[in-house]
Design a protein around this motif. Structure first.
Motif, PDB file in Angstrom:
ATOM      1  N   ALA A 169       4.402  57.293  45.045  1.00 50.75           N
ATOM      2  CA  ALA A 169       4.248  57.577  46.412  1.00 50.75           C
ATOM      3  C   ALA A 169       3.107  56.644  46.904  1.00 50.75           C
ATOM      4  O   ALA A 169       3.213  56.086  48.086  1.00 50.75           O
ATOM      5  N   PHE A 170       1.890  56.541  46.230  1.00 52.62           N
ATOM      6  CA  PHE A 170       0.949  55.828  46.354  1.00 52.62           C
ATOM      7  C   PHE A 170       1.371  54.184  46.451  1.00 52.62           C
ATOM      8  O   PHE A 170       0.829  53.173  47.173  1.00 52.62           O
ATOM      9  N   VAL A 171       1.895  53.782  45.323  1.00 54.77           N
ATOM     10  CA  VAL A 171       2.099  52.631  45.121  1.00 54.77           C
ATOM     11  C   VAL A 171       3.388  52.097  46.081  1.00 54.77           C
ATOM     12  O   VAL A 171       3.150  50.841  46.682  1.00 54.77           O
ATOM     13  N   TYR A 172       4.359  52.798  46.510  1.00 53.20           N
ATOM     14  CA  TYR A 172       5.505  52.430  47.172  1.00 53.20           C
ATOM     15  C   TYR A 172       5.630  53.593  48.394  1.00 53.20           C
ATOM     16  O   TYR A 172       6.471  54.264  48.261  1.00 53.20           O
ATOM     17  N   PRO A 173       4.726  53.438  49.216  1.00 51.37           N
ATOM     18  CA  PRO A 173       4.505  54.518  50.172  1.00 51.37           C
ATOM     19  C   PRO A 173       5.964  54.641  50.994  1.00 51.37           C
ATOM     20  O   PRO A 173       6.232  55.591  51.671  1.00 51.37           O
ATOM     21  N   ASP A 174       6.696  53.505  51.207  1.00 50.94           N
ATOM     22  CA  ASP A 174       7.893  53.571  51.946  1.00 50.94           C
ATOM     23  C   ASP A 174       9.198  53.816  51.255  1.00 50.94           C
ATOM     24  O   ASP A 174      10.296  53.825  51.744  1.00 50.94           O
ATOM     25  N   ARG A 175       9.079  54.122  49.960  1.00 51.56           N
ATOM     26  CA  ARG A 175      10.116  54.268  48.972  1.00 51.56           C
ATOM     27  C   ARG A 175      10.426  55.797  49.013  1.00 51.56           C
ATOM     28  O   ARG A 175       9.500  56.676  48.666  1.00 51.56           O
ATOM     29  N   GLU A 176      11.775  55.943  48.914  1.00 54.42           N
ATOM     30  CA  GLU A 176      12.085  57.450  48.730  1.00 54.42           C
ATOM     31  C   GLU A 176      12.166  57.851  47.404  1.00 54.42           C
ATOM     32  O   GLU A 176      12.383  57.174  46.400  1.00 54.42           O
ATOM     33  N   ILE A 177      11.391  58.921  47.093  1.00 57.67           N
ATOM     34  CA  ILE A 177      11.306  59.642  45.949  1.00 57.67           C
ATOM     35  C   ILE A 177      12.537  60.299  45.417  1.00 57.67           C
ATOM     36  O   ILE A 177      13.074  61.268  46.073  1.00 57.67           O
ATOM     37  N   HIS A 178      12.986  59.884  44.203  1.00 55.54           N
ATOM     38  CA  HIS A 178      14.234  60.602  43.937  1.00 55.54           C
ATOM     39  C   HIS A 178      14.385  60.427  42.229  1.00 55.54           C
ATOM     40  O   HIS A 178      14.084  59.565  41.844  1.00 55.54           O
ATOM     41  N   TRP A 179      14.973  61.492  41.811  1.00 58.61           N
ATOM     42  CA  TRP A 179      15.248  61.598  40.196  1.00 58.61           C
ATOM     43  C   TRP A 179      16.115  62.343  40.073  1.00 58.61           C
ATOM     44  O   TRP A 179      16.785  63.270  40.873  1.00 58.61           O
ATOM     45  N   ASP A 180      16.962  62.601  38.662  1.00 60.63           N
ATOM     46  CA  ASP A 180      18.331  62.972  38.567  1.00 60.63           C
ATOM     47  C   ASP A 180      18.201  64.591  38.229  1.00 60.63           C
ATOM     48  O   ASP A 180      19.225  65.355  38.469  1.00 60.63           O
ATOM     49  N   ARG A 181      17.150  64.975  37.703  1.00 57.53           N
ATOM     50  CA  ARG A 181      17.132  66.393  37.159  1.00 57.53           C
ATOM     51  C   ARG A 181      17.587  67.527  38.219  1.00 57.53           C
ATOM     52  O   ARG A 181      18.381  68.433  37.881  1.00 57.53           O
ATOM     53  N   PRO A 182      16.867  67.299  39.308  1.00 54.24           N
ATOM     54  CA  PRO A 182      17.420  68.616  40.310  1.00 54.24           C
ATOM     55  C   PRO A 182      18.715  68.363  40.668  1.00 54.24           C
ATOM     56  O   PRO A 182      19.374  69.662  41.058  1.00 54.24           O
ATOM     57  N   GLU A 183      19.580  67.525  40.948  1.00 59.65           N
ATOM     58  CA  GLU A 183      20.763  67.320  40.972  1.00 59.65           C
ATOM     59  C   GLU A 183      21.646  67.638  39.959  1.00 59.65           C
ATOM     60  O   GLU A 183      22.743  68.272  40.397  1.00 59.65           O
ATOM     61  N   ILE A 184      21.443  67.565  38.785  1.00 59.91           N
ATOM     62  CA  ILE A 184      22.190  67.821  37.667  1.00 59.91           C
ATOM     63  C   ILE A 184      22.236  69.555  37.752  1.00 59.91           C
ATOM     64  O   ILE A 184      23.037  70.094  37.329  1.00 59.91           O
ATOM     65  N   GLU A 185      20.932  69.891  37.776  1.00 60.24           N
ATOM     66  CA  GLU A 185      20.658  71.393  37.873  1.00 60.24           C
ATOM     67  C   GLU A 185      21.536  72.255  38.988  1.00 60.24           C
ATOM     68  O   GLU A 185      22.091  73.148  38.822  1.00 60.24           O
TER      69      GLU A 185
END
Length: 607
Positions: A169-185
């Motif tokens: 979030a600090f390096v790419y402030p305009d980028r959406e944070i997203h990862w797979d684990r929540p969707e898998i669960e």
């Protein structure tokens, strides 16, 4: 051509489809034209050629309609309030009072609330569905144990994931944070739940839509420690307002020919017929792994479902609606000053008598003729006292042997007798017409338009002492004779029961005369002998019960194209001692229950 005696004007029927929709009527037309009783004597006579042309034309249309099996129209319909209540209960273990929350809904077809012609969604109903979904999910979330039964996981990102996200979030402030684990669960929970709620497997597109919804809800607020539960609550609400949940959907093929419904659709038809609710996991598994259309598998599952405690919902739904006693429970018309004994508790006991007795007959006695007459009743202490039956103690309902055969069966039940009375007294006309319509399926013809309403049906001030003489005077009018000579004797034969179902022998000092004769001349005196005559007409009862059950099972009017099915059901009762179990198996194996016709098909092509 007008048939004034029957109130029929054949000029109203312009097209072949009109003849088919009124097939039973036109079968009668051919019979009376052939025997010369139509047209009436004063009307111009048809030539023999015209008569032959008329009869042959009608018979050709009717024969063509029955030449190929037709399951009738299958309209996509929403869950009735009763079905919604039980589906939510079985899916989420929430007892939601739909009757108090949703707008009231009417009945259609043969008088049932599951008829497709009345189950539409208004803007108000849709708004209530959204509010209901929110209320149901909030209720579940308020109880953590309950919530964890529905949503067993509560994914929370670990320290490393949070640290990585903070750096991203600090390096790419305009980028959406997203990862797979929540969707898998989430998917592990979401898809099985939606499969049960939709009563079928989801398509890839439907899965993607739910996952996209979850992703948006979760990652917009992932820092919150309750983000996963919040997103999943939104998914539950979305599923509960989805048309796939609210409607009983079936595949609408482009085929011009009828086709079998698929296994999941058949599972839903079975569960909503027998349980007023969604299929359980066992039935869905059978629909997936086995062929539910195979008679032996279908029989196994139907018998299993009829043996389940949820089968009582069928009796709770079908019996009171068939007999027309629901209003007596929820909106009683009985005058409370004249009948202070008619308390809410007594009304509920009367309602339970109808449901419990019907269920006892259907599941244990298994002889549907006991609905007409029996030597037992379904009573608790309070209702037994109301009927002046001794030896019953306690609030629990149970089967009670009775020696008074006037009381056994539907005609001796307080709910029926109250529902067919006026607020301040009995009504022989209402009771007679009720028996003809609901029990025998042989209603009196409608009165001519120029005949005024019967005094007995509209005037509460008429003394019960004057009822018989009033009705005899009314029958002197030739315009009224046809209806009332059929209804009145039956109603007068039940006059020993007062307006709230108690037995009486007199109107004060004057003995009650219950002697009478049916239209065919058979004589009776009192309810017991009257029921004996109805047992002699068991073919009428069999046909009418079959019609009611078929309409309830299909969720639509019974039409002429259903004639073969109706005959099969009637024969099943007549040939198998009115066995309820074999009747139900015949019903679920019937052609219209197992098949459907596309809404896009061209009906009656070539007629």
């Amino acid at each position: 051509m007008k048939w004034t005696k029957g109130g029929i004007n054949l000029e109203d029927y312009y097209f072949a489809i009109s003849v088919i929709k009124n097939g039973e009527l036109f079968k009668t037309v051919t019979e009376v034209v052939n025997d010369g009783s139509m047209p009436q004597a004063q009307a111009p006579r048809m030539s023999q050629a015209d008569q032959d042309t008329l009869v042959a034309g009608i018979e050709r249309i009717l024969a063509a309609a029955l030449a190929e099996a037709d399951p009738g129209i299958s309209v996509m319909r929403r869950l009735s309030h009763r079905e919604y209540k039980y589906t939510v209960l079985d899916l989420l273990d929430v007892d939601f009072e739909t009757a108090k929350y949703f707008p009231s809904e009417g009945s259609g077809g043969e008088g049932f609330d599951n008829q497709s012609g009345t189950l539409f969604i208004s803007p108000l109903t849709m708004e209530r569905y959204y509010n209901a979904a929110d209320s149901i999910v909030r209720r579940i979330q308020a109880d953590d144990n309950h919530w964890r039964k529905i949503i067993p996981a509560n994914y929370k990102p670990g320290l490393t994931r949070r640290l990585v996200n903070s750096i991203l979030a600090f390096v790419y402030p305009d980028r959406e944070i997203h990862w797979d684990r929540p969707e898998i669960e989430a998917k592990k929970i979401m898809i099985p739940f939606a499969t049960r709620a939709y009563r079928r497997f989801l398509s890839n597109e439907e899965e993607d839509q739910l996952m996209t919804f979850f992703r948006t809800a979760y990652f917009s607020n992932w820092q919150d420690k309750e983000a996963f539960d919040y997103a999943m609550s939104g998914v539950l609400k979305r599923i509960l307002v989805s048309p796939n949940f609210l409607y009983r959907m079936e595949v609408n093929s482009h085929s011009q020919k009828p086709y079998p419904i698929n296994n999941f659709e058949l599972a839903s038809r079975l569960s909503y017929l027998l349980w007023s609710s969604m299929p359980d996991e066992r039935l869905l598994d059978v629909a997936y792994r086995e062929d539910l259309h195979q008679p032996s598998i279908l029989k196994r599952e139907v018998l299993r479902m009829m043996d389940d405690r949820k089968f009582r919902r069928f009796s709770e739904s079908f019996a009171p609606q068939w007999l027309g006693v629901e209003e007596m429970l929820y909106a009683p018309l009985t005058d409370q000053e004249l009948f202070p004994e008619f308390t809410p508790e007594l009304r509920h006991d009367m309602h339970e008598e109808v449901v419990g007795y019907f269920h006892e007959v259907f599941t244990k006695k298994r002889n549907l003729l006991h609905l007409l007459d029996s030597d037992y009743a379904w009573l608790n202490e309070d209702l037994a006292k109301h009927y002046d039956i001794e030896g019953v103690e306690g609030s629990e309902f149970r089967t009670v042997q009775i020696s008074d055969r006037n009381r056994g069966g539907l005609l001796g039940m307080g709910a029926v007798l109250t529902a067919t009375s006026l607020p301040v007294r009995t009504s022989p006309v209402l009771r007679g017409q009720w028996v003809l319509e609901q029990v025998l399926g042989d209603p009196a013809p409608p009165p001519p338009a120029d005949v005024p309403a019967l005094e007995d049906a509209k005037n509460n001030d008429v003394s019960e002492l004057d009822l018989r003489s009033l009705l005899e005077l009314h029958r002197e009018d030739q315009a009224c004779l046809g209806c009332h000579q059929k209804m009145d004797p039956i109603g007068l034969g039940l006059e020993n029961f007062d307006a709230i179902g108690r037995w009486r022998d007199s109107y004060g000092p004057v003995p009650i005369n219950t002697a009478g004769a049916l239209l065919d001349g058979r004589k009776f005196k009192g309810p017991e002998e009257l029921k004996g005559l109805f047992l002699e007409d068991k073919n009428k009862f069999a046909k009418n019960f079959s019609r009611k059950m078929l309409s309830y099972a299909l969720g639509r009017n019974v039409e002429f194209i259903d004639t073969p099915t109706l005959e099969s059901l009637t024969n099943e009762l007549m040939n198998n001692n009115f066995d309820s179990q074999s009747f139900m198996l015949t019903l679920v194996n019937s052609y219209p229950f197992l098949n459907r016709r596309s809404d896009l098909a061209e009906r009656y092509k070539g007629i």
